[in-house]
Design a protein around this motif. Structure first.
Motif, short mmCIF file in Angstrom:
data_model
loop_
_atom_site.label_atom_id
_atom_site.label_comp_id
_atom_site.label_asym_id
_atom_site.label_seq_id
_atom_site.Cartn_x
_atom_site.Cartn_y
_atom_site.Cartn_z
N GLU A 209 18.86 65.78 1.75
CA GLU A 209 18.55 65.03 2.97
C GLU A 209 18.85 63.57 2.64
N ILE A 210 19.67 62.94 3.49
CA ILE A 210 20.15 61.59 3.22
C ILE A 210 19.97 60.73 4.46
N VAL A 211 19.48 59.52 4.28
CA VAL A 211 19.43 58.56 5.37
C VAL A 211 20.60 57.60 5.19
N LEU A 212 21.44 57.53 6.19
CA LEU A 212 22.63 56.67 6.12
C LEU A 212 22.27 55.22 6.44
N ALA A 213 23.23 54.34 6.26
CA ALA A 213 22.97 52.90 6.39
C ALA A 213 22.44 52.50 7.76
N ASP A 214 22.84 53.22 8.81
CA ASP A 214 22.38 52.87 10.17
C ASP A 214 21.09 53.58 10.54
N GLY A 215 20.47 54.28 9.58
CA GLY A 215 19.21 54.98 9.85
C GLY A 215 19.39 56.42 10.29
N GLU A 216 20.63 56.85 10.53
CA GLU A 216 20.89 58.24 10.89
C GLU A 216 20.53 59.16 9.71
N ILE A 217 19.98 60.32 10.03
CA ILE A 217 19.57 61.26 9.00
C ILE A 217 20.59 62.39 8.91
N LEU A 218 20.99 62.71 7.70
CA LEU A 218 22.02 63.70 7.45
C LEU A 218 21.48 64.77 6.52
N ASN A 219 21.59 66.02 6.93
CA ASN A 219 21.21 67.14 6.07
C ASN A 219 22.47 67.87 5.63
N LEU A 220 22.66 67.94 4.33
CA LEU A 220 23.84 68.60 3.78
C LEU A 220 23.43 69.82 2.98
N LYS A 221 24.02 70.98 3.34
CA LYS A 221 23.85 72.20 2.56
C LYS A 221 25.19 72.52 1.89
N ARG A 222 25.11 72.89 0.63
CA ARG A 222 26.35 73.20 -0.07
C ARG A 222 27.10 74.31 0.66
N GLY A 223 28.38 74.07 0.91
CA GLY A 223 29.22 75.05 1.59
C GLY A 223 29.29 74.86 3.09
N GLU A 224 28.48 73.94 3.65
CA GLU A 224 28.46 73.77 5.11
C GLU A 224 29.58 72.87 5.62
N TYR A 225 29.82 71.75 4.94
CA TYR A 225 30.87 70.82 5.34
C TYR A 225 31.91 70.72 4.24
N LEU A 226 33.09 71.30 4.50
CA LEU A 226 34.17 71.27 3.53
C LEU A 226 35.34 70.46 4.09
N ALA A 227 35.96 69.66 3.25
CA ALA A 227 37.09 68.84 3.69
C ALA A 227 38.31 69.71 3.99
N ASP A 228 39.06 69.28 4.97
CA ASP A 228 40.38 69.86 5.24
C ASP A 228 41.37 69.01 4.46
N LYS A 229 41.72 69.47 3.29
CA LYS A 229 42.51 68.66 2.34
C LYS A 229 41.76 67.36 2.06
N TYR A 230 42.23 66.24 2.60
CA TYR A 230 41.58 64.96 2.33
C TYR A 230 40.87 64.40 3.56
N GLU A 231 40.64 65.23 4.55
CA GLU A 231 39.92 64.79 5.76
C GLU A 231 38.58 65.51 5.82
N LEU A 232 37.51 64.73 5.89
CA LEU A 232 36.15 65.29 5.88
C LEU A 232 35.41 64.84 7.12
N GLN A 233 34.78 65.78 7.81
CA GLN A 233 33.97 65.45 8.98
C GLN A 233 32.56 65.99 8.78
N ILE A 234 31.58 65.11 8.99
CA ILE A 234 30.18 65.51 8.88
C ILE A 234 29.45 65.11 10.15
N LYS A 235 28.30 65.73 10.38
CA LYS A 235 27.54 65.46 11.60
C LYS A 235 26.08 65.21 11.23
N THR A 236 25.50 64.12 11.74
CA THR A 236 24.10 63.79 11.47
C THR A 236 23.18 64.66 12.32
N ASN A 237 21.89 64.56 12.07
CA ASN A 237 20.92 65.37 12.81
C ASN A 237 20.91 65.05 14.30
#
Length: 493
Positions: free
Chosen positions: A149-177
């Motif tokens: 569980e990570i709080v980003l610089a703007d206060g947004e909270i991000l939950n990351l589970k291994r295997g949930e967000y994988l990069a497409d080659k060198y492009e990575l997209q994540i979504k906050t809570n």
């Protein structure tokens, strides 16, 4: 939430174990994720630099502020849950690693990453991708992180589970809570083929969680950690063996490493598979002899090795190690064998006492630490060792060498006693870092970059790649408030 501003109340947050010193306006002590988010929202809006502080055991100045405010994780100290069946634990970042290990031991469980300093906070070990003696067999912290569980610089909270967000080659997209999408372009660069904690972990198709492990508080504030556990081994053989020849000690480690690699490759449970392979040179033994008078007078080097065993095969593996000791003329009679938990603890105390005594020596002269954290591919390690020893010996400075030689990872500590010696030592330190880079290695195998190694990090990767890393940071921290001064040399970002 407590906020402290008086200098006498925040003094402990203005330095770390490297004796690096800084300053700040205030130290915040949040007690939950929501409070961390609130602090960051306000700081981001006002563009106030924010430094994340663990327990001050770091050696690179990463938790030392250079202005702005500090977020201390002291109050985020709950072990939330331990699941013995599914083999995981959930914890807040301010939990002492020693407390987590103790709690797991009661349940016969093991969390393998084992930094030499057990008074570190768990969050700090994730922030630096820390490692220790057991890394030779089990690898670094990254291998055991399941969720963050990570709080980003703007206060947004991000939950990351291994295997949930994988990069497409060198492009990575994540979504906050809250549903905010963040697109990150990953720079392309080759990481060293050695144990490494220098800069952002990046590779095509990577897992998003790995980007934050080892990011040194520059991409977000870790507020919750889920780690993978293993069953505690039935028993461990632990031994410090002394050698009258440095070459014999180094050959012993090399042979032990090669056998262990082969055992793993072929899943051979009937051959040596070292848990750890640690080295101490003659100067390190001399440095510790006052407190450990049982160190043999003729010892030129020492090796600490460990091997996991069961009760039925303990004697079998002990015989194999004794055969290896004899092959390289180790002093079997003076060796320190630990067959009980109490004896094993004594050997661990010896290993930990080296680092503690070095820190005391540095503090006595009020100078910064000059200790290498370099690692190279195994085939290049002897060249690095011989170069480093020769360069330091010729300088006339007081030094000692020890470390995780199973991982081809060396700590050469220079102990200056004046500013003049410190300046001289920095030149030697720089030459060792340059040599490690030249040999395809890293300037930081386990401690991170922090503020003390930014020059060397720039030399390791070059300005173009460092600027690409800076662009990655900006995707998550556009106002550049997090971990100011860490990783990036002033003017690069």
């Amino acid at each position: 939430m407590i906020i402290k501003t008086r200098i006498d109340e925040i003094q402990n947050f203005l330095s770390d174990a490297s004796n690096y010193k800084g300053f700040c306006e205030a130290v915040y002590f949040p007690e939950n994720t929501s409070e961390v988010s609130q602090i960051l929202k306000e700081a981001n809006a006002k563009k106030i630099p924010v430094t994340i502080a663990g327990n001050g055991t770091g050696l690179t100045g990463a938790r030392v502020p250079e202005g702005g405010i500090v977020i201390s994780t002291d109050k985020l100290k709950k072990i939330i849950h331990i699941d013995s069946e599914k083999m995981y634990a959930v914890s807040e970042p301010g939990v002492l690693l020693s407390d987590l290990l103790s709690a797991l031991k009661e349940k016969n469980l093991l969390y393998p990453p084992d930094p030499t300093e057990n008074n570190c906070y768990l969050g700090g070990t994730v922030a630096t991708n820390a490692s220790g003696e057991k890394t030779f067999k089990y690898g670094p912290t990254r291998n055991y992180i399941l969720e963050l569980e990570i709080v980003l610089a703007d206060g947004e909270i991000l939950n990351l589970k291994r295997g949930e967000y994988l990069a497409d080659k060198y492009e990575l997209q994540i979504k906050t809570n809250s549903g905010k999408e963040i697109n990150i372009h990953l720079p392309s660069y080759k990481m060293p083929a050695a144990k490494n904690s220098a800069g952002y972990f990046v590779k095509p198709g990577m897992d998003a969680i790995d980007l934050f492990i080892g990011s040194e508080g520059t991409l977000g504030v870790i507020t919750k950690i889920k780690v993978r556990l293993l069953p505690n081994p039935e028993k461990v053989i632990s031994c410090v063996v002394f050698f009258e020849s440095e070459e014999n000690a180094l050959d012993f480690i090399q042979k032990g490493r090669e056998i262990s690699y082969t055992s793993r490759a072929y899943n051979n449970i009937q051959a040596i598979d070292a848990l750890s392979l640690e080295y101490f040179d003659e100067k390190t033994l001399d440095f510790m002899r006052e407190d450990y008078k049982q160190i043999p007078d003729n010892a030129k080097a020492g090796v600490w090795f460990e091997q996991e065993v069961g009760k039925v095969n303990e004697g079998f593996f002990l015989d194999q190690w004794l055969t290896l000791i004899r092959e390289f003329n180790g002093d079997e009679e003076s060796a320190w064998f630990a067959f009980t938990e109490a004896d094993k603890e004594k050997l661990q105390i010896f290993r930990h006492a080296i680092s503690e005594k070095i820190i005391e020596s540095i503090a006595r002269y009020n100078l910064r630490k000059l200790g290498t954290d370099v690692a190279v591919p195994d085939i290049k390690f002897r060249e690095l060792y011989n170069f480093s020893k020769k360069a330091t010996e010729e300088s006339g400075l007081v030094y000692l060498i020890y470390g995780h030689f199973g991982n081809s990872h060396m700590h050469l500590n220079i102990l200056p006693r004046s500013e003049e010696e410190y300046s001289k030592g920095k030149i030697i330190y720089n030459s060792i870092c340059q040599k490690a880079i030249q040999l395809g290695g890293t300037i930081s195998a386990e401690h991170g970059i922090g503020k003390l190694k930014t020059d060397y990090f720039l030399e390791m990767y070059g300005e173009d790649i460092i600027k690409k890393m800076a662009e990655l940071k900006k995707a998550l921290d556009p106002n550049l408030i997090l971990g100011s001064g860490n990783i990036f040399k002033a003017g690069i970002i």
